[in-house]
Design an enzyme around this catalytic site. Structure first.
Site, PDB file in Angstrom:
ATOM      1  N   HIS A  61      38.241  40.984  17.132  1.00 39.19           N
ATOM      2  CA  HIS A  61      37.535  40.544  18.355  1.00 39.19           C
ATOM      3  C   HIS A  61      37.018  41.733  19.176  1.00 39.19           C
ATOM      4  O   HIS A  61      36.849  41.610  20.382  1.00 39.19           O
ATOM      5  CB  HIS A  61      38.440  39.679  19.252  1.00 39.19           C
ATOM      6  CG  HIS A  61      39.178  38.607  18.527  1.00 39.19           C
ATOM      7  ND1 HIS A  61      38.698  37.323  18.395  1.00 39.19           N
ATOM      8  CD2 HIS A  61      40.353  38.633  17.852  1.00 39.19           C
ATOM      9  CE1 HIS A  61      39.562  36.593  17.697  1.00 39.19           C
ATOM     10  NE2 HIS A  61      40.578  37.367  17.346  1.00 39.19           N
ATOM     11  N   SER A  69      14.792  60.233  24.880  1.00 37.83           N
ATOM     12  CA  SER A  69      14.032  59.311  25.721  1.00 37.83           C
ATOM     13  C   SER A  69      12.911  60.090  26.392  1.00 37.83           C
ATOM     14  O   SER A  69      13.066  61.275  26.688  1.00 37.83           O
ATOM     15  CB  SER A  69      14.968  58.704  26.760  1.00 37.83           C
ATOM     16  OG  SER A  69      14.243  58.363  27.934  1.00 37.83           O
TER      17      SER A  69
END
Ligand code: ARG
Length: 490
Positions: free
Chosen positions: A181, A302
């Site tokens: 999980h 970026s």
């Protein structure tokens, strides 16, 4: 179609410049019964040369085998056959050198090549299509093409398996949290986690080999659908082309695309695995996790944020998985309603398959290059594994070994974990008195049992994460991989 060339066609695109409907066009290969020329848009949509030119080599190899067989069977004279084979060989050299000019009005690779051959040889060229149809021809080409490119993908899967096993061996002592999980569960060796992918890739390789084995059947000689009136020798062409068997039913031979679907399915599952690995690397390379640092060569920056280093390769592999699934879904859908035998719908089969093969091969190459250049931050992994009570199961196991039913031990440890959480400390920071207050079976040796290495190496069951088990799996994988031939047909 409308004068403006129809939807999606702009006048600024010279390749798709509008032509009036019914304009005089080069006479097609099947021109006999047609009085009018093909509509311009029909010609463009009907043409598959943009895609099937990739099979030009396969087409010529198929034609050479076919011509040799026709000659051997006396269907062509020796002189005709030799001239044809020489012409085809010449074309093969030109195709390999990228010298053949493809013409859309000739529809596909088969008719383009036949047309060049006929221009050069004269009427003899027209005899090549004796006892053959484009239906068995395209099926033969596609299977030959797949054998070649499928073997290449298989070789890359093997190479990636080798990269992963090497990485596992190098990092055998790195311990990280194992998750369920995406919550910390139990600590594992990083090598064990990596080797899970080597198991997946081993199955991917098997699926691919299986698909290629079933594709290894010659459809050549099935004709349009029913066989041929000429005394051909299908076993001979199959042998010349290196096929393992001859398709037993001519109708199935020209309409079967199972081998493409099986390959696409194997590629889709392979991509799913690469995508899961991508997702893990994306998460692991966040500043929050910091488990790995991808190298500059495999990341991008970026344009606005100077600090950024983005895991584009992983994201692209995860994203490209979608187009491979798309190719599989696309072809399943194309095939589902088709009556026997060949239908033009089936011309849609190749684009997705070829794209899926290139995509899988690019993604495998990216991972083969990227994984060895990635930095593994062992200290961060270890620290994360020591947090979050990843040794809680071991305390329960400790009590169970001392006779407490596991279910009860689970509750005892649950209460201890709650206490530790409240105090903001790990389980092993609780004093022996505090531990014994919950259950007197706990003794001083409990601390050793909760130590990270002990916890990992206690999982000694077959397939478990203990050092000795992982080393055995590395050795087994290395032995298997050393014996593999990663070139040519499996
Ligand atoms: N270009 C066709 C394809 O890719 C070749 C087979 C054409 N056969 C036919 N009967 N029109 O499927």
């Amino acid at each position: 179609m409308a004068k403006d060339g129809g939807p999606g066609v702009t006048a600024s695109d010279p390749k798709q410049a509008p032509e009036p409907p019914g304009a005089a066009r080069a006479s097609s290969m099947w021109g006999g019964r047609f009085a009018e020329a093909t509509d311009a848009l029909v010609q463009r949509v009907n043409a598959s040369i943009g895609v099937d030119q990739a099979m030009a080599e396969d087409d010529l190899l198929g034609s050479i085998a076919h011509a040799r067989m026709l000659m051997r069977q006396g269907i062509l004279t020796e002189a005709e056959g030799e001239a044809m084979v020489a012409g085809l060989r010449q074309l093969l050299t030109e195709v390999r050198a990228g010298k053949v000019e493809w013409r859309e009005e000739l529809e596909d690779v088969h008719m383009n090549l036949e047309s060049v051959l006929t221009q050069r040889l004269g009427p003899v060229g027209g005899k090549l299509h004796t006892a053959r149809s484009r239906n068995d021809q395209v099926a033969t080409d596609a299977r030959l093409h797949l054998a070649r490119r499928g073997a290449e993908v298989r070789g890359l899967v093997i190479e990636l398996r080798r990269v992963i096993v090497r990485l596992a061996a190098e990092h055998i002592d790195v311990i990280m949290p194992g998750y369920t999980h995406l919550q910390v569960a139990q600590p594992v060796r990083f090598a064990h986690h990596l080797l899970a992918y080597q198991e997946m890739l081993e199955r991917d390789q098997g699926r691919l080999e299986d698909a290629l084995k079933r594709a290894d059947v010659s459809p050549l000689g099935a004709g349009a659908l029913a066989g041929t009136t000429f005394p051909i020798d299908r076993a001979y062409t199959a042998e010349l082309l290196g096929f393992g068997a001859v398709a037993g039913n001519s109708m199935d031979a020209v309409s079967d695309r199972d081998y493409m679907l099986e390959t696409l399915s194997a590629l889709a599952i392979l991509m799913m695995h690469l995508s899961r690995l991508s997702e893990e690397l994306i998460v692991w390379s966040t500043s929050e996790f910091g488990f790995v640092t991808l190298s500059d060569a495999y990341t991008t920056g970026s344009s606005i944020m100077p600090q950024k280093k983005n895991p584009d390769v992983c994201e692209l592999v995860r994203g490209k998985t979608g187009r491979v699934y798309g190719a599989l879904m696309g072809l399943l859908t194309v095939m589902k309603g088709l009556p026997l035998t060949y239908n033009k719908d089936m011309q849609e089969d190749k684009e997705g398959l070829f794209d899926a093969l290139s995509t899988a091969s690019d993604c495998l190459r990216l991972y083969i290059g990227m994984l060895p250049t990635m930095r593994v931050n062992a200290a961060r992994m270890r620290e994360a594994a020591s947090r979050a009570y990843s040794n809680a199961t071991d305390l329960a196991d400790y009590l169970a070994r001392r006779g407490l039913p596991f279910r009860e031990a689970h509750h005892v440890v649950g209460r201890l974990v709650a206490t530790a959480i409240e105090r903001g400390v790990p389980l092993e920071a609780l004093s022996l008195e505090e531990l014994r207050a919950e259950d007197p079976r706990i003794e001083a040796d409990v601390y050793a049992a909760l130590d990270l290495e002990t916890v990992v190496d206690a999982r000694r069951s077959y397939g478990g994460t203990a050092r000795e088990r992982v080393l055995e799996r590395i050795a087994a994988a290395e032995a298997e991989l050393a014996g593999l031939n990663d070139e040519g047909r499996p």
